[in-house]
Design a protein around this motif. Sequence first.
Motif, mmCIF file in Angstrom:
data_model
loop_
_atom_site.group_PDB
_atom_site.id
_atom_site.type_symbol
_atom_site.label_atom_id
_atom_site.label_comp_id
_atom_site.label_asym_id
_atom_site.label_seq_id
_atom_site.Cartn_x
_atom_site.Cartn_y
_atom_site.Cartn_z
ATOM 1 N N TRP A 55 -72.661 15.333 -53.241
ATOM 2 C CA TRP A 55 -73.165 16.149 -52.468
ATOM 3 C C TRP A 55 -74.104 17.042 -53.125
ATOM 4 O O TRP A 55 -75.401 17.078 -52.381
ATOM 5 C CB TRP A 55 -71.849 17.301 -51.998
ATOM 6 C CG TRP A 55 -72.144 18.174 -51.221
ATOM 7 C CD1 TRP A 55 -72.179 19.523 -51.344
ATOM 8 C CD2 TRP A 55 -72.484 17.882 -49.601
ATOM 9 N NE1 TRP A 55 -72.760 20.365 -49.995
ATOM 10 C CE2 TRP A 55 -72.795 19.141 -49.059
ATOM 11 C CE3 TRP A 55 -72.731 16.763 -48.766
ATOM 12 C CZ2 TRP A 55 -73.264 19.195 -48.003
ATOM 13 C CZ3 TRP A 55 -72.876 16.766 -47.758
ATOM 14 C CH2 TRP A 55 -73.131 17.953 -47.039
ATOM 15 N N GLY A 77 -75.089 14.807 -43.732
ATOM 16 C CA GLY A 77 -76.491 15.477 -44.139
ATOM 17 C C GLY A 77 -77.040 15.268 -45.418
ATOM 18 O O GLY A 77 -76.435 14.925 -46.416
ATOM 19 N N HIS A 280 -66.546 25.168 -41.079
ATOM 20 C CA HIS A 280 -67.362 23.776 -41.369
ATOM 21 C C HIS A 280 -66.339 22.516 -41.589
ATOM 22 O O HIS A 280 -66.196 21.944 -42.662
ATOM 23 C CB HIS A 280 -68.241 23.829 -42.662
ATOM 24 C CG HIS A 280 -69.404 22.994 -42.661
ATOM 25 N ND1 HIS A 280 -70.648 23.289 -43.149
ATOM 26 C CD2 HIS A 280 -69.310 21.638 -42.508
ATOM 27 C CE1 HIS A 280 -71.485 22.067 -43.236
ATOM 28 N NE2 HIS A 280 -70.667 21.138 -42.891
HETATM 29 C C1 OXD Z 1 -71.686 16.152 -43.829
HETATM 30 C C2 OXD Z 1 -70.697 17.593 -43.386
HETATM 31 O O1 OXD Z 1 -71.126 15.293 -44.028
HETATM 32 O O2 OXD Z 1 -71.673 18.524 -42.975
HETATM 33 O O3 OXD Z 1 -72.970 16.367 -43.777
HETATM 34 O O4 OXD Z 1 -69.786 17.585 -43.908
#
Ligand code: OXD
Length: 317
Positions: A55, A77, A280
């Motif tokens: 990430w 993302g 989120h």
């Molecule tokens: C992604 C999220 O996977 O926002 O981009 O979880």
Amino acid sequence: MSSTAPLPPATFLYKSDPVRGQQWADVFRERAPEIDFRIWPDIGDPAKVRFLAAWEPPEQLAERFPHLEVLFSSGAGVDQFNFNALPTHLPVVRMVEPGIVQGMVEYVTRAVLDLHRDMPQYRRQQQRGEWRPLPVRPASQRRVGVLGLGSLGQAVLQQLQGMGFACAGWSRSRHHLEGIGCYAGNDELPAFLEKLDILVCLLPLTDSTRGFLNADLFSRLPPGTSLVHVGRGPQLVTSDLLAALATGQLAEAVLDVTDPEPLPASHPVWRHPHVQITPHIASMTQPLSAAAVVIDNLHRFHAGTPMTGLVDRTRGY
Ligand code: OXD
Ligand code: NDP
């Protein structure tokens, strides 16, 4: 591409949630045992690291892992990556996998149905002890538009179309989707917006989409449109949202993403009667299906065929 041929031996480093990492490890052990799958911070010999799923990648990536060949985002993302700090030759791949698509389809469908059936209004009525039925409008008369016709936007629209909603989508380049009004580029944005009851944002965060959901855009929607925002927090100008809710230009907002995350406890959006906030969670990468897709991409990489989700670094998504 499903291949059973062994992959060349290499270290695959995973730097994200370690509990999910164990599930990735199980899939690699079964489907690609020749790969030395490691979970950060257990990196082994850095010179052997050819693939990284993260990430947030570690600092000084090129210096630390001089033989890195592909960077995979552990999510859909890639806006969390600083492209300027990545070697220019390094392919970057975002997450396109069935689990994350399904989660987003569920979340947006729930939000659209909630808005379509006036549930925010009924929740407010309940608070007041008020029993007041509203007319039931058929889905075919509810116009839902999705900003972004990528892997998530298209799947969401297919589901909503199957439920009978009048669907439209907007993207940078032209798409053709059976039964869905497709609009492309800034010139066609006003025509897309002027026909909506519910607007869903599923755009990636780039220089072109930062601050995109603003007063000017809201003013182009029919009064009383509702917003479902599942893209990225910085795409929404929160003060413009509050102003649009105050005049009724926007009726309701469902926000899964905010800027910052979380909003400060005192922020007025938290307690706004016409706003729903979730932390989120609209969708998440599912480790078992994600690892399978990444292994497939390793085969593609070695075969010299395009990897699923390869990012165009000039576009930023
Ligand atoms: C992604 C999220 O996977 O926002 O981009 O979880
Ligand atoms: P894709 O890259 O597959 O699709 C992006 C879409 O946005 C494409 O249709 C693209 O157009 C369009 N687009 C990009 N920039 C512009 C622009 N400037 N103007 C018009 N259209 C534009 O992304 P995904 O569908 O996989 O994911 C979308 C986003 O969803 C992610 O980037 C992430 O921010 C968010 N997300 C949120 C999650 C959550 O839990 N809230 C979970 C997962 C993702 P074109 O087709 O022409 O290239």
